[in-house]
Motif scaffolding. Structure first.
Motif, mmCIF file in Angstrom:
data_model
loop_
_atom_site.group_PDB
_atom_site.id
_atom_site.type_symbol
_atom_site.label_atom_id
_atom_site.label_comp_id
_atom_site.label_asym_id
_atom_site.label_seq_id
_atom_site.Cartn_x
_atom_site.Cartn_y
_atom_site.Cartn_z
ATOM 1 N N PRO A 47 -13.292 11.861 -9.757
ATOM 2 C CA PRO A 47 -13.415 11.618 -11.206
ATOM 3 C C PRO A 47 -13.884 10.199 -11.524
ATOM 4 N N LYS A 48 -14.436 10.023 -12.719
ATOM 5 C CA LYS A 48 -15.082 8.784 -13.139
ATOM 6 C C LYS A 48 -14.242 7.530 -12.935
ATOM 7 N N PRO A 49 -12.943 7.510 -13.260
ATOM 8 C CA PRO A 49 -12.161 6.273 -13.073
ATOM 9 C C PRO A 49 -12.194 5.725 -11.648
ATOM 10 N N TYR A 50 -12.309 6.605 -10.650
ATOM 11 C CA TYR A 50 -12.350 6.135 -9.262
ATOM 12 C C TYR A 50 -13.691 5.483 -8.947
ATOM 13 N N ARG A 51 -14.773 6.013 -9.494
ATOM 14 C CA ARG A 51 -16.083 5.402 -9.282
ATOM 15 C C ARG A 51 -16.109 3.997 -9.869
ATOM 16 N N GLU A 52 -15.485 3.829 -11.034
ATOM 17 C CA GLU A 52 -15.433 2.517 -11.667
ATOM 18 C C GLU A 52 -14.515 1.567 -10.900
ATOM 19 N N THR A 105 0.830 -1.208 0.000
ATOM 20 C CA THR A 105 0.000 0.000 0.000
ATOM 21 C C THR A 105 0.861 1.253 0.000
ATOM 22 N N ALA A 106 1.933 1.237 0.815
ATOM 23 C CA ALA A 106 2.825 2.400 0.883
ATOM 24 C C ALA A 106 3.486 2.661 -0.467
ATOM 25 N N TYR A 107 3.926 1.601 -1.119
ATOM 26 C CA TYR A 107 4.574 1.739 -2.431
ATOM 27 C C TYR A 107 3.613 2.354 -3.451
ATOM 28 N N ILE A 108 2.395 1.829 -3.497
ATOM 29 C CA ILE A 108 1.411 2.354 -4.444
ATOM 30 C C ILE A 108 1.051 3.802 -4.089
ATOM 31 N N GLY A 109 0.947 4.081 -2.780
ATOM 32 C CA GLY A 109 0.637 5.442 -2.352
ATOM 33 C C GLY A 109 1.703 6.430 -2.785
ATOM 34 N N ILE A 110 2.968 6.058 -2.610
ATOM 35 C CA ILE A 110 4.077 6.933 -3.020
ATOM 36 C C ILE A 110 4.075 7.115 -4.535
ATOM 37 N N ASP A 153 -6.474 2.508 -11.284
ATOM 38 C CA ASP A 153 -6.087 1.110 -11.526
ATOM 39 C C ASP A 153 -5.146 0.609 -10.444
ATOM 40 N N ARG A 154 -4.253 1.460 -9.975
ATOM 41 C CA ARG A 154 -3.324 1.049 -8.905
ATOM 42 C C ARG A 154 -4.076 0.799 -7.594
ATOM 43 N N LEU A 155 -5.030 1.678 -7.289
ATOM 44 C CA LEU A 155 -5.813 1.485 -6.067
ATOM 45 C C LEU A 155 -6.634 0.204 -6.140
ATOM 46 N N ARG A 156 -7.196 -0.056 -7.300
ATOM 47 C CA ARG A 156 -7.958 -1.289 -7.463
ATOM 48 C C ARG A 156 -7.052 -2.500 -7.304
ATOM 49 N N TYR A 157 -5.844 -2.404 -7.824
ATOM 50 C CA TYR A 157 -4.878 -3.501 -7.678
ATOM 51 C C TYR A 157 -4.595 -3.784 -6.201
ATOM 52 N N VAL A 158 -4.422 -2.735 -5.409
ATOM 53 C CA VAL A 158 -4.157 -2.923 -3.974
ATOM 54 C C VAL A 158 -5.331 -3.621 -3.305
ATOM 55 N N ILE A 159 -6.554 -3.183 -3.602
ATOM 56 C CA ILE A 159 -7.745 -3.779 -2.986
ATOM 57 C C ILE A 159 -7.894 -5.242 -3.402
ATOM 58 N N ASP A 160 -7.730 -5.517 -4.702
ATOM 59 C CA ASP A 160 -7.904 -6.882 -5.200
ATOM 60 C C ASP A 160 -6.820 -7.820 -4.699
#
Length: 580
Positions: A128-133, A68-73, A100-107
């Protein structure tokens, strides 16, 4: 006596010594052994050992946080470098990469991250729309854990095997969610019984306890970074959401919530025969209790959004939806104790045991509840009633008290989740069309202005708005058979009346207040009647000319609300994640 050495002998010996030293210094020195390979090997061994321990004994809690830290940075650097006017035409691509990176962390992390994804999804409608998706899948079925891990939870918590407690226990779960899975079992038959009672056993996944502290810390950190990243107030809800998440992982807390809900329901004559809360088996019934194991009565029923199944049982979807909305409204306006996950999978419908052709709604999964203070509940009831009697000063007073500075029309519409105008607003001359970058900069400015004092904003509003949106989505899925806003408003009026302290007769309140009370009651009934008439006309049209999918009453309200938000506030709303 020791022999004496002359000065000349000393000088000769010194010259010999220095000459030998000089010669020795010209000889090649033996190379010093290199230490870095050994250090690298030790570091690699420590890292490998730490990773193996974290994976095998700590449920990868640290590895998940580092991911999570890596993706956050990475996301922070991406925004800092690329969110600028010179890249105005590439902003959508930037949002897509980060989403897409946030979704990767969750998945990848799974577990509590699915719940955290839902918490982020509460605010995704303003992003923005990509986050809703990206958060549109967080309500989907989660993978289950194997039988051996279920047995491990029983042995660690109760020092018993499932077979020691139950006459039968299914090896395979019937359902799996983010933090737990449900198995079908039967209790040992009592004397004179041919077979035992069928129950549902909810078992928490063993990794959750090890991952929870790290995951919640990561969530708070992510919200802090997101606030800095988007320059919008987001972190102020992090601690409140974390507390609710922690409570949701305690099945003792869930059992207590279910029992309290049943008690409040028994005190509500309008609903107690038509709503059912499954019994929880605990110490009072002679069964062991645990924070990670809960035994409940098994109840068969279809999901609230399964229209075909209801019609097959001879049940009208409108009757079931009316009950579900009434229950949510009673919790909010009358009880002050609110089930905050009214997802269609948590609201079952079955044939009423005593009323032929009528439904009985069964509420399950009592992990996430919030309690509303008396002051907040009174304000919330007053707000809903004020919306329908067009009491603009009171609406604005409550908004200011909650630290929200926003146009009264937009505030009213956001509370009701439907376009609602309580005051006339001057139309401003539209300026030049803004680029995507300029639109989002302007949105940030407006959001900061709207949430002028985030410390005053009631955290409960986050979950109440989510509940309203879920109930709206349930209604939409069934084709909008129920007048959601009116049913909620009627319960708000009931809650408002019950919250009043003291007499409201002419002698107690004076002539002016007495007249105002009566006129407000007339306006309230007239407004509800007007909305009911519009809903009835739409329903008749739907029966005569069946609409295409997405053209029901709630769908129209949602589209109008989205249009109003876009035109008057610059917000693009598309929260279809609640339609699952």
């Amino acid at each position: 006596m020791p022999p004496r050495i002359s000065g000349q002998g000393v000088r000769f010996a010194f010259r010999e010594y220095t000459s030998a030293s000089a010669q020795a210094s010209t000889l090649p020195r033996a190379p010093k052994p290199r230490k870095w390979p050994a250090r690298v090997a030790v570091a690699a061994g420590l890292l490998g050992g730490g990773y193996a321990y974290d994976r095998n004994f700590n449920a990868s809690a640290v590895s998940r946080s580092l991911r999570t830290a890596y993706i956050g940075i990475l996301c922070t650097l991406d925004y800092k470098i690329n969110f600028s006017p010179r890249n105005a035409d590439k902003i959508e691509g930037l949002h897509q990469r980060v989403a897409d990176r946030l979704r990767y962390v969750i998945d990848t992390n799974q577990g509590l991250y699915l719940k955290l994804g839902q918490a982020l999804g509460l605010q995704a409608a303003l992003l923005p729309k990509p986050y809703r998706e990206a958060f549109g899948h967080v309500f989907d079925r989660a993978p289950s854990v194997p039988w051996a891990e279920v047995v491990e939870v029983f042995q660690n918590d109760l020092k018993l095997h499932p077979d020691d407690i139950f006459d039968y226990f299914s090896d395979e779960p019937l359902a799996s969610a983010s933090i737990a899975q449900v198995h079908r079992a039967s209790l040992a038959p009592k004397a004179g019984e041919a077979k035992g009672t069928i129950v549902a056993v909810k078992v928490q996944k063993p990794a959750i306890a090890k991952q929870m502290d790290w995951d919640l810390w990561s969530y708070r950190t992510l919200m802090y970074v997101a606030e800095k990243l988007f320059d919008m107030p987001m972190y102020f809800v992090a601690n409140y959401v974390s507390q609710q998440m922690r409570l949701e992982t305690s099945f003792r807390n869930e059992a207590n919530n279910a029992r309290r809900c049943a008690e409040l329901l028994a005190q509500t004559p309008e609903l107690r025969d038509d709503i059912y809360i499954p019994k929880v088996y605990g110490a009072a019934e002679g069964y062991p209790e645990s924070d990670r194991i809960m035994v409940m009565e098994w109840v068969d029923g279809c999901r609230l959004n399964d229209k075909e199944a209801m019609e097959a049982m001879g049940i009208k979807p409108r009757d079931a939806m009316d009950l579900a909305i009434a229950l949510n409204s009673a919790m909010t306006f009358s009880w002050g104790f609110v089930h905050c996950d009214p997802h269609p999978g948590n609201i079952l419908v079955r044939q009423h045991p005593t009323k032929k052709g009528k439904p009985q709604v069964v509420l399950i999964d009592h992990g996430l509840y919030i309690s509303l203070s008396k002051t907040f509940r009174e304000d919330y009831c007053t707000l809903w009633r004020s919306l329908f009697v067009l009491d603009v000063p009171k609406i604005e007073e409550i908004a200011r008290g909650w630290g929200i500075a926003v146009d009264a029309n937009m505030f009213a519409s956001a509370i009701l989740l439907r376009p609602f105008r309580v005051s006339q607003k001057k139309e401003e001359n539209p300026g030049p069309e803004l680029s995507q970058y300029e639109q989002q900069v302007e949105l940030k400015r407006r959001m900061r202005t709207m949430l002028e004092n985030e410390q005053l904003i009631p955290r409960e509003l986050i979950f109440l708005t989510r509940c309203q949106r879920m109930m709206q989505a349930n209604n939409q899925t069934l084709g909008s058979p129920s007048s959601r806003v009116n049913l909620s408003a009627k319960w708000a009026s009931i809650g408002y009346t019950r919250s009043l302290t003291g007499s409201r007769d002419l002698r107690s309140v004076g002539l002016w207040t007495w007249i105002k009370d009566r006129s407000n009651a007339v306006i309230f009934r007239f407004t509800l009647g007007a909305v009911d008439l519009a809903f009835w006309i739409t329903t008749v049209k739907q029966r005569l000319w069946p609409p295409a999918k997405g053209e029901g009453w709630e769908d129209k309200l949602q589209k109008q609300f989205e249009s109003m938000a876009r035109e008057e506030f610059g917000i693009e709303i598309d929260d279809k994640v609640f339609l699952g």
